[in-house]
Scaffold this active site. Structure first.
Site, PDB file in Angstrom:
ATOM      1  N   GLN A  31       0.846  -1.205   0.000  1.00  0.00           N
ATOM      2  CA  GLN A  31       0.000   0.000   0.000  1.00  0.00           C
ATOM      3  C   GLN A  31       0.871   1.240   0.000  1.00  0.00           C
ATOM      4  O   GLN A  31       0.374   2.346  -0.132  1.00  0.00           O
ATOM      5  CB  GLN A  31      -0.834   0.046   1.279  1.00  0.00           C
ATOM      6  CG  GLN A  31      -1.922  -0.968   1.355  1.00  0.00           C
ATOM      7  CD  GLN A  31      -2.590  -0.908   2.714  1.00  0.00           C
ATOM      8  OE1 GLN A  31      -3.613  -0.288   2.881  1.00  0.00           O
ATOM      9  NE2 GLN A  31      -2.002  -1.555   3.685  1.00  0.00           N
ATOM     10  N   HIS A  77      -1.390   1.390  -4.173  1.00  0.00           N
ATOM     11  CA  HIS A  77      -1.797   2.794  -4.101  1.00  0.00           C
ATOM     12  C   HIS A  77      -0.841   3.693  -4.885  1.00  0.00           C
ATOM     13  O   HIS A  77      -0.757   4.890  -4.616  1.00  0.00           O
ATOM     14  CB  HIS A  77      -1.891   3.253  -2.638  1.00  0.00           C
ATOM     15  CG  HIS A  77      -3.019   2.589  -1.896  1.00  0.00           C
ATOM     16  ND1 HIS A  77      -3.054   2.464  -0.528  1.00  0.00           N
ATOM     17  CD2 HIS A  77      -4.160   2.010  -2.351  1.00  0.00           C
ATOM     18  CE1 HIS A  77      -4.175   1.835  -0.182  1.00  0.00           C
ATOM     19  NE2 HIS A  77      -4.853   1.540  -1.253  1.00  0.00           N
ATOM     20  N   CYS A 115      -5.804   5.938 -19.568  1.00  0.00           N
ATOM     21  CA  CYS A 115      -5.333   4.616 -20.014  1.00  0.00           C
ATOM     22  C   CYS A 115      -4.352   3.957 -19.053  1.00  0.00           C
ATOM     23  O   CYS A 115      -3.833   2.885 -19.344  1.00  0.00           O
ATOM     24  CB  CYS A 115      -4.707   4.724 -21.408  1.00  0.00           C
ATOM     25  SG  CYS A 115      -3.076   5.495 -21.430  1.00  0.00           S
ATOM     26  N   CYS A 152      -2.549   8.771 -25.331  1.00  0.00           N
ATOM     27  CA  CYS A 152      -3.981   9.035 -25.569  1.00  0.00           C
ATOM     28  C   CYS A 152      -4.394  10.475 -25.255  1.00  0.00           C
ATOM     29  O   CYS A 152      -5.583  10.774 -25.323  1.00  0.00           O
ATOM     30  CB  CYS A 152      -4.822   8.053 -24.744  1.00  0.00           C
ATOM     31  SG  CYS A 152      -4.862   8.439 -22.994  1.00  0.00           S
ATOM     32  N   GLY A 165       2.697  -4.911   8.816  1.00  0.00           N
ATOM     33  CA  GLY A 165       2.615  -3.475   9.103  1.00  0.00           C
ATOM     34  C   GLY A 165       1.445  -2.754   8.480  1.00  0.00           C
ATOM     35  O   GLY A 165       1.604  -1.648   7.981  1.00  0.00           O
ATOM     36  N   THR A 166       0.274  -3.382   8.519  1.00  0.00           N
ATOM     37  CA  THR A 166      -0.923  -2.666   8.047  1.00  0.00           C
ATOM     38  C   THR A 166      -2.037  -2.805   9.079  1.00  0.00           C
ATOM     39  O   THR A 166      -2.224  -3.882   9.649  1.00  0.00           O
ATOM     40  CB  THR A 166      -1.406  -3.166   6.663  1.00  0.00           C
ATOM     41  OG1 THR A 166      -2.665  -2.535   6.372  1.00  0.00           O
ATOM     42  CG2 THR A 166      -1.573  -4.660   6.579  1.00  0.00           C
ATOM     43  N   ASN A 187       2.813  -7.473  12.973  1.00  0.00           N
ATOM     44  CA  ASN A 187       2.333  -6.114  13.242  1.00  0.00           C
ATOM     45  C   ASN A 187       2.598  -5.755  14.704  1.00  0.00           C
ATOM     46  O   ASN A 187       2.643  -6.630  15.573  1.00  0.00           O
ATOM     47  CB  ASN A 187       0.833  -6.009  12.940  1.00  0.00           C
ATOM     48  CG  ASN A 187       0.426  -4.611  12.503  1.00  0.00           C
ATOM     49  OD1 ASN A 187       0.766  -4.197  11.392  1.00  0.00           O
ATOM     50  ND2 ASN A 187      -0.253  -3.877  13.350  1.00  0.00           N
TER      51      ASN A 187
END
Ligand code: NAD
Length: 274
Positions: free
Chosen positions: A112, A130, A141, A168, A205-206, A237
């Site tokens: 992430q 992300h 695109c 594009c 670690g999330t 974690n």
């Protein structure tokens, strides 16, 4: 009494050494030991300043409404946040995952994080769910471009903002996925596929509250795509998460990723004699 941390590290190493298709998922927690604050940990940016979370939701609608004005605003702001990421070094947690990839144990890392520290550690099979600060992405695109290849000051003085896609002519934005913005379809599709394929998933670690990323361990825990059993989901974690509480993960190894991941990697290598 529960199993000791050392025993859980051994258990995780055993699963990884025997895995046919292991993948890792990472979040902001793996980069705190590189000096980059997470959002929701005890010293997180949003834990300390909840208003910053509300403000984060305004960025994407503003971009969609007025791409030119959005770029002008972005370029007039200090770039201190991005510089902080660019100066940060990978830590022992990132290196341990890259090492597990080199030994052939880890097939993919899905992160992430936008900080590009997995790349700095040498990780090759990486999906930046992300996006990443080092690239721009076409909103039409999905073509990606190195951020460094643009002279933003010239584009601004030539009245050529927003930057455009050479394929594009779509509007380019940062590759970073903003709150409220859909996950780019190519990354979303492949991540979902990896979660269905894996037999071991290491979740590092999330806080596992940001969706749709947080659905990936749940998909792996259901046992789909060519598997008779659910994948083994192992969390590393600092604190329990909804995955722990809802028993999506088989177990959590509680502590710092910068200490636990290298111990797991060493033990896996010893088991495989590499
Ligand atoms: P989060 O902030 O919601 O949760 C981080 C989790 O990691 C917390 O549970 C915390 O207790 C744990 N943690 C902190 N330091 C740790 C350590 N050294 N070892 C083990 N655990 C540790 O992070 P998230 O779940 O990734 O969600 C935040 C969102 O914000 C993501 O979408 C991400 O893209 C973005 N973000 C990215 C960065 C980055 O690129 N480094 C930094 C902040 C936020």
């Amino acid at each position: 009494m529960g199993e000791s941390t050392d025993a859980l590290i051994e258990r995780a190493a055993e699963s990884l050494a025997c895995a046919e298709y292991a993948i890792a998922l990472t979040g902001a927690g793996i980069s705190t030991e590189s000096g980059i604050a997470d959002f929701r940990g005890p010293s997180g940016v949003w834990t300390k300043n909840p208003k910053a979370e509300q403000d984060a939701y305004k960025t994407y609608p503003r971009l969609v409404e007025d791409p030119k004005g959005w770029w002008e605003e972005m370029l007039s702001q200090p770039v201190s946040g991005r510089e902080g990421f660019e100066k940060a070094d990978a830590n022992s947690g990132h290196y341990a995952l890259a090492e597990l990839e080199r030994t052939g144990v880890l097939k993919w890392t899905l992160t992430q994080n936008i900080d590009a520290l997995h790349e700095k550690a040498g990780c090759k099979n990486l999906l930046a769910y992300h996006g990443t600060i080092s690239k721009l992405r076409c909103m039409s695109c999905n073509a990606r471009y190195p951020r460094d290849s643009f002279d933003f000051e010239k584009l601004k003085s030539d009245d050529q903002l927003p930057p455009r896609c050479t394929h594009c002519q779509g509007v380019l934005k940062s590759d970073v996925v903003y709150f409220g913005e859909p996950i780019p379809s190519d990354v979303a599709y492949q991540s979902d596929d990896e979660a269905r394929k894996c037999d071991v998933m290491l979740v590092c670690g999330t806080s596992a509250v940001v969706y749709p990323f947080a659905s990936l361990p749940r998909i792996a825990g259901q046992g789909l795509r060519g598997r008779t059993a659910a994948a083994t989901v192992i969390e590393v974690n600092a604190e329990p998460t909804p995955l722990t509480e809802e028993e999506v993960s088989d177990y959590i190894i509680q502590g710092k990723t910068g200490e636990i991941l290298p111990a797991i990697a060493e033990s896996v290598k010893a088991k495989l004699n590499v």
